[in-house]
Motif scaffolding. Structure first.
Motif, PDB file in Angstrom:
ATOM      1  N   ARG A 145      -9.701   3.319  -5.544  1.00  0.00           N
ATOM      2  CA  ARG A 145      -9.318   4.225  -4.162  1.00  0.00           C
ATOM      3  C   ARG A 145      -9.807   3.713  -2.614  1.00  0.00           C
ATOM      4  O   ARG A 145      -8.781   4.209  -1.877  1.00  0.00           O
ATOM      5  CB  ARG A 145     -10.809   4.586  -4.308  1.00  0.00           C
ATOM      6  N   SER A 146     -10.205   2.693  -2.399  1.00  0.00           N
ATOM      7  CA  SER A 146      -9.920   2.027  -0.890  1.00  0.00           C
ATOM      8  C   SER A 146      -8.650   1.723  -0.870  1.00  0.00           C
ATOM      9  O   SER A 146      -7.746   2.317   0.598  1.00  0.00           O
ATOM     10  CB  SER A 146     -10.837   1.144  -0.817  1.00  0.00           C
ATOM     11  N   SER A 147      -7.617   1.353  -1.297  1.00  0.00           N
ATOM     12  CA  SER A 147      -5.942   1.080  -1.363  1.00  0.00           C
ATOM     13  C   SER A 147      -5.403   1.955  -1.173  1.00  0.00           C
ATOM     14  O   SER A 147      -4.887   2.107  -0.647  1.00  0.00           O
ATOM     15  CB  SER A 147      -6.382  -0.354  -2.392  1.00  0.00           C
ATOM     16  N   LEU A 148      -5.916   3.267  -1.952  1.00  0.00           N
ATOM     17  CA  LEU A 148      -4.960   4.282  -2.303  1.00  0.00           C
ATOM     18  C   LEU A 148      -5.085   5.168  -0.938  1.00  0.00           C
ATOM     19  O   LEU A 148      -4.685   5.576   0.116  1.00  0.00           O
ATOM     20  CB  LEU A 148      -5.027   5.122  -3.305  1.00  0.00           C
ATOM     21  N   ASP A 149      -6.564   4.438  -0.441  1.00  0.00           N
ATOM     22  CA  ASP A 149      -6.596   5.938   0.959  1.00  0.00           C
ATOM     23  C   ASP A 149      -5.601   4.965   1.833  1.00  0.00           C
ATOM     24  O   ASP A 149      -5.673   5.472   3.095  1.00  0.00           O
ATOM     25  CB  ASP A 149      -7.954   4.904   1.785  1.00  0.00           C
ATOM     26  N   GLY A 150      -5.737   3.798   2.019  1.00  0.00           N
ATOM     27  CA  GLY A 150      -5.452   2.466   2.890  1.00  0.00           C
ATOM     28  C   GLY A 150      -4.292   3.363   2.717  1.00  0.00           C
ATOM     29  O   GLY A 150      -3.042   2.717   3.891  1.00  0.00           O
ATOM     30  N   TRP A 151      -3.005   3.636   1.753  1.00  0.00           N
ATOM     31  CA  TRP A 151      -1.831   3.673   1.573  1.00  0.00           C
ATOM     32  C   TRP A 151      -1.610   5.211   2.434  1.00  0.00           C
ATOM     33  O   TRP A 151      -0.734   4.897   3.000  1.00  0.00           O
ATOM     34  CB  TRP A 151      -1.347   3.782   0.323  1.00  0.00           C
ATOM     35  N   GLY A 262       8.555   9.426  -3.319  1.00  0.00           N
ATOM     36  CA  GLY A 262       8.274   9.534  -4.968  1.00  0.00           C
ATOM     37  C   GLY A 262       7.036   8.897  -5.244  1.00  0.00           C
ATOM     38  O   GLY A 262       6.727   9.398  -5.766  1.00  0.00           O
ATOM     39  N   VAL A 263       7.111   7.689  -4.382  1.00  0.00           N
ATOM     40  CA  VAL A 263       5.945   6.863  -4.005  1.00  0.00           C
ATOM     41  C   VAL A 263       4.690   8.325  -3.960  1.00  0.00           C
ATOM     42  O   VAL A 263       3.520   8.002  -4.325  1.00  0.00           O
ATOM     43  CB  VAL A 263       5.760   5.519  -2.740  1.00  0.00           C
ATOM     44  N   ASP A 264       5.148   9.277  -2.801  1.00  0.00           N
ATOM     45  CA  ASP A 264       3.314  10.000  -1.937  1.00  0.00           C
ATOM     46  C   ASP A 264       3.528  11.002  -3.277  1.00  0.00           C
ATOM     47  O   ASP A 264       2.643  11.400  -3.458  1.00  0.00           O
ATOM     48  CB  ASP A 264       4.325  10.405  -0.444  1.00  0.00           C
ATOM     49  N   THR A 265       4.369  11.116  -3.721  1.00  0.00           N
ATOM     50  CA  THR A 265       4.835  12.799  -4.760  1.00  0.00           C
ATOM     51  C   THR A 265       3.504  11.909  -5.671  1.00  0.00           C
ATOM     52  O   THR A 265       2.139  12.427  -6.722  1.00  0.00           O
ATOM     53  CB  THR A 265       5.640  12.943  -5.387  1.00  0.00           C
ATOM     54  N   ALA A 266       3.595  11.123  -6.665  1.00  0.00           N
ATOM     55  CA  ALA A 266       2.812   9.779  -7.274  1.00  0.00           C
ATOM     56  C   ALA A 266       1.857   9.545  -6.972  1.00  0.00           C
ATOM     57  O   ALA A 266       0.239  10.069  -7.405  1.00  0.00           O
ATOM     58  CB  ALA A 266       3.601   8.773  -8.059  1.00  0.00           C
ATOM     59  N   VAL A 267       1.392   9.188  -5.922  1.00  0.00           N
ATOM     60  CA  VAL A 267      -0.301   8.677  -5.243  1.00  0.00           C
ATOM     61  C   VAL A 267      -1.316  10.097  -4.842  1.00  0.00           C
ATOM     62  O   VAL A 267      -2.869  10.176  -5.109  1.00  0.00           O
ATOM     63  CB  VAL A 267       0.290   7.776  -3.888  1.00  0.00           C
ATOM     64  N   GLU A 268      -0.489  11.276  -4.074  1.00  0.00           N
ATOM     65  CA  GLU A 268      -0.523  12.389  -4.128  1.00  0.00           C
ATOM     66  C   GLU A 268      -1.359  13.348  -5.463  1.00  0.00           C
ATOM     67  O   GLU A 268      -2.544  13.402  -6.048  1.00  0.00           O
ATOM     68  CB  GLU A 268       0.150  13.779  -3.409  1.00  0.00           C
ATOM     69  N   LYS A 269      -0.504  12.483  -6.588  1.00  0.00           N
ATOM     70  CA  LYS A 269      -1.566  12.694  -8.484  1.00  0.00           C
ATOM     71  C   LYS A 269      -2.273  12.226  -8.599  1.00  0.00           C
ATOM     72  O   LYS A 269      -3.681  12.814  -9.409  1.00  0.00           O
ATOM     73  CB  LYS A 269       0.374  13.353  -9.024  1.00  0.00           C
ATOM     74  N   VAL A 290      -0.317   6.457 -13.508  1.00  0.00           N
ATOM     75  CA  VAL A 290      -0.950   5.354 -13.330  1.00  0.00           C
ATOM     76  C   VAL A 290      -0.250   4.542 -13.672  1.00  0.00           C
ATOM     77  O   VAL A 290       0.800   4.269 -12.982  1.00  0.00           O
ATOM     78  CB  VAL A 290      -2.399   3.948 -13.838  1.00  0.00           C
ATOM     79  N   LYS A 291       0.876   5.066 -14.638  1.00  0.00           N
ATOM     80  CA  LYS A 291       2.110   5.030 -14.994  1.00  0.00           C
ATOM     81  C   LYS A 291       3.389   5.308 -14.129  1.00  0.00           C
ATOM     82  O   LYS A 291       3.893   4.521 -14.073  1.00  0.00           O
ATOM     83  CB  LYS A 291       2.408   5.706 -16.415  1.00  0.00           C
ATOM     84  N   GLN A 292       3.439   6.885 -13.613  1.00  0.00           N
ATOM     85  CA  GLN A 292       4.299   6.891 -12.720  1.00  0.00           C
ATOM     86  C   GLN A 292       4.182   6.009 -11.277  1.00  0.00           C
ATOM     87  O   GLN A 292       5.108   6.309 -10.973  1.00  0.00           O
ATOM     88  CB  GLN A 292       4.700   9.005 -12.882  1.00  0.00           C
ATOM     89  N   LEU A 293       3.194   6.099 -10.831  1.00  0.00           N
ATOM     90  CA  LEU A 293       2.971   5.269  -9.932  1.00  0.00           C
ATOM     91  C   LEU A 293       3.652   3.715 -10.046  1.00  0.00           C
ATOM     92  O   LEU A 293       4.306   3.318  -8.841  1.00  0.00           O
ATOM     93  CB  LEU A 293       1.341   4.564  -9.251  1.00  0.00           C
ATOM     94  N   GLY A 294       3.467   3.295 -11.494  1.00  0.00           N
ATOM     95  CA  GLY A 294       3.701   1.837 -11.229  1.00  0.00           C
ATOM     96  C   GLY A 294       5.768   1.887 -10.464  1.00  0.00           C
ATOM     97  O   GLY A 294       6.632   1.337  -9.911  1.00  0.00           O
TER      98      GLY A 294
END
Length: 349
Positions: A145-151, A262-269, A290-294
């Motif tokens: 969660r912290s890493s996603l906040d950082g992104w 594409g990454v940002d859409t996956a992160v927001e999901k 998680v799979k889609q973000l990867g």
């Protein structure tokens, strides 16, 4: 481009660039005309090729655009060599133009490298988040969660170095007009070819600035005379690219770079799923996100790696060209070995 209200002397007041092929003065021999036509036809072919690469503003297209620009800058160096026009015969104004352009291009390249580095740092945060989520434990879940906040914070932060690119592009626009060439057939060929190089450079750099900054303010719009063999291909490419950029900007508030979007859409999901208590990776919603973000993160990483190499290559081409000119000038002025001049040139850069 906006202009000050009071009259001022242009940075390089060289007059109308379309007068360079005037019938007055030296005429082009058949050999010089063939050399020039070959350069312009090759440039036209490169521009046409960019229309077939794929999605505009994907990292793959941007990589191809920078690769094309590198090829053109290499080609102008080859052309100068084939013209056998020693630096000692160059008009002082030509040298001033070249040195001024080169330093601005080095600054722009550094700004692009800075932005790509920022994206790579963001990708590291994504990798950390994915790694911690795959550990499937409450402690690692919190770290993810912290890493996603950082992104999310990093990707929404503006890069101040990109803002400076706008002034660099304005400076390059000031050098777009060519010096007047008097009684020099080789000089006319050089100036006409240099004009093509500068137009392609301004266009591609303006697209990069738009892609990274999310703004269309500095898109290249200046008119190009149809007398150039590459003019129609350039206008067609520019029209399509600029239209797609403006259309995308008007339809959404997201990122212009396809892989970044594409990454940002996956992160927001995925992000909302991490804001509550621990969820096991066995849950379908989390596992799918998680799979889609990867997948999207891998696309971003692969595209960034290729684009970084091209931007670094462009920097080196400009730097070595500038260094070679400074070395030749030093050798011409002092009569010393060019190797000595090269060390002096590197110091100046």
């Amino acid at each position: 481009m906006s202009r000050p209200q009071e009259p001022h002397r242009p940075f390089f007041p060289f007059g109308n660039p379309f007068r360079m092929m005037s019938p007055k003065g030296s005429q082009l021999s058949q050999a010089l005309l063939e050399l020039l036509n070959s350069f312009e036809e090759t440039l036209a072919e490169r521009l046409r090729k960019l229309e077939t690469v794929g999605d505009v503003l994907s990292l793959a297209w941007m990589k191809s655009a920078m690769e094309s620009l590198c090829e053109t800058h290499k080609e102008i160096k080859t052309l100068i060599a084939r013209l056998e026009l020693p630096v000692s015969d160059w008009d002082e104004k030509w040298i001033d133009v070249y040195l001024d352009i080169s330093i601005k291009l080095l600054d722009i390249s550094n700004a692009f490298s800075s932005e790509l580095s920022r994206m790579n740092q963001g990708h590291l945060l994504l990798q950390c988040a994915l790694h911690n989520l795959e550990a499937n434990s409450p402690q690692q879940f919190v770290r993810a969660r912290s890493s996603l906040d950082g992104w999310r914070r990093q990707i929404r932060t503006k890069n101040p170095r990109l803002q400076k690119c706008c002034s660099f592009l304005d400076g390059l626009m000031e050098t777009l007009n060519l010096p007047k060439v008097k009684n020099s057939a080789k000089g006319k060929v050089l100036m006409r070819a240099m004009y093509g190089v500068k137009v392609q450079t301004l266009f591609i750099c303006s697209v990069f600035v738009a892609a990274f900054s999310g703004s269309s303010k500095k898109l290249f719009e200046s008119d190009v005379a149809d007398t150039y063999l590459w003019a129609q291909d350039f206008k067609h490419l520019r029209g399509n690219v600029n239209l797609k950029i403006r259309k995308k900007l008007s339809s959404q508030s997201g990122h212009l770079v396809k892989e970044l979007e594409g990454v940002d859409t996956a992160v927001e999901k995925l992000y909302p799923l991490t804001q509550n208590d621990f969820i096991s990776l066995e849950e379908e919603s989390l596992r799918s996100s998680v799979k889609q973000l990867g997948i999207e993160a891998d696309k971003l990483s692969g595209g960034l790696n290729l684009l970084v190499k091209e931007v670094d290559g462009f920097f080196q081409i400009v730097l070595t060209g500038r260094d070679a000119l400074l070395s030749s000038l030093r050798a011409t002025c002092t009569g010393t070995d060019p190797t000595v001049g090269k060390r002096v040139g590197q110091s100046v850069v």
